[in-house]
Design a protein around this motif. Structure first.
Motif, PDB file in Angstrom:
ATOM      1  N   ALA A 272      -2.620  -1.941  -0.349  1.00  0.00           N
ATOM      2  CA  ALA A 272      -1.245  -2.158  -0.794  1.00  0.00           C
ATOM      3  C   ALA A 272      -1.113  -3.528  -1.465  1.00  0.00           C
ATOM      4  CB  ALA A 272      -0.281  -2.051   0.381  1.00  0.00           C
TER       5      ALA A 272
ATOM      6  N   VAL B  78       3.167   3.026   0.614  1.00  0.00           N
ATOM      7  CA  VAL B  78       2.263   2.617   1.693  1.00  0.00           C
ATOM      8  C   VAL B  78       1.952   3.818   2.597  1.00  0.00           C
ATOM      9  CG1 VAL B  78       2.086   1.181   3.765  1.00  0.00           C
ATOM     10  CG2 VAL B  78       2.868   0.184   1.636  1.00  0.00           C
TER      11      VAL B  78
ATOM     12  N   THR C 128      -5.280  -0.238   4.741  1.00  0.00           N
ATOM     13  CA  THR C 128      -4.074   0.175   4.025  1.00  0.00           C
ATOM     14  C   THR C 128      -3.307  -1.042   3.533  1.00  0.00           C
ATOM     15  OG1 THR C 128      -3.911   2.197   5.346  1.00  0.00           O
ATOM     16  CG2 THR C 128      -1.912   1.456   4.235  1.00  0.00           C
ATOM     17  N   SER C 129      -3.188  -2.057   4.380  1.00  0.00           N
ATOM     18  CA  SER C 129      -2.507  -3.291   3.989  1.00  0.00           C
ATOM     19  C   SER C 129      -3.227  -3.965   2.823  1.00  0.00           C
ATOM     20  CB  SER C 129      -2.435  -4.251   5.178  1.00  0.00           C
ATOM     21  OG  SER C 129      -1.975  -5.516   4.789  1.00  0.00           O
TER      22      SER C 129
END
Length: 128
Positions: free
Chosen positions: A91, A45, A87-88
């Motif tokens: 991921a 991450v 980003t979440s």
């Protein structure tokens, strides 16, 4: 060799900052059952976050220069929160057990915490 050392320090400090964010900020979750999975997820991450910031943030700052001036830089909180959410999402698409519930307050506070912690650790560890 100094470049690789600096890159590794950035990656580790960002992963540590993400771990702190999962501990202190409600709405940021890392659902793993082992320490190895947790560390691997945090490092991946952190790498995703680094790539997202390296690619998109300069473009956003250039295109949104007027907004940065108009808001005296406060729009950076919104931009960083959105990059944190991105980003979440990436991921999640990659199958990593990292999730941010929403933009406010989770993503904004998470991005703020990650930024402050990586800045402080980078200053202490002299990453550059």
């Amino acid at each position: 060799m100094d470049f690789l050392k600096g890159l590794l320090i950035r990656l580790v400090t960002t992963a540590f900052a993400f771990w702190l964010a999962t501990l202190f900020i409600p709405g940021i979750a890392l659902d793993s059952d082992s320490a190895v999975t947790t560390v691997t997820t945090l490092v991946l991450v952190a790498a995703i976050f680094g790539v997202v910031n390296a690619v998109l943030q300069p473009v956003i700052k250039t295109v949104g220069c007027g907004f940065y001036l108009l808001t005296l830089g406060l729009i950076a909180l919104v931009v960083n929160g959105l990059l944190f959410l991105l980003t979440s999402w990436i991921a999640g698409e990659a199958g990593l057990p990292f999730h941010v519930d929403g933009f406010w307050p989770s993503a904004v506070l998470g991005a703020l915490l990650v930024g402050v912690v990586t800045w402080a650790l980078g200053a202490i560890l002299d990453r550059d």
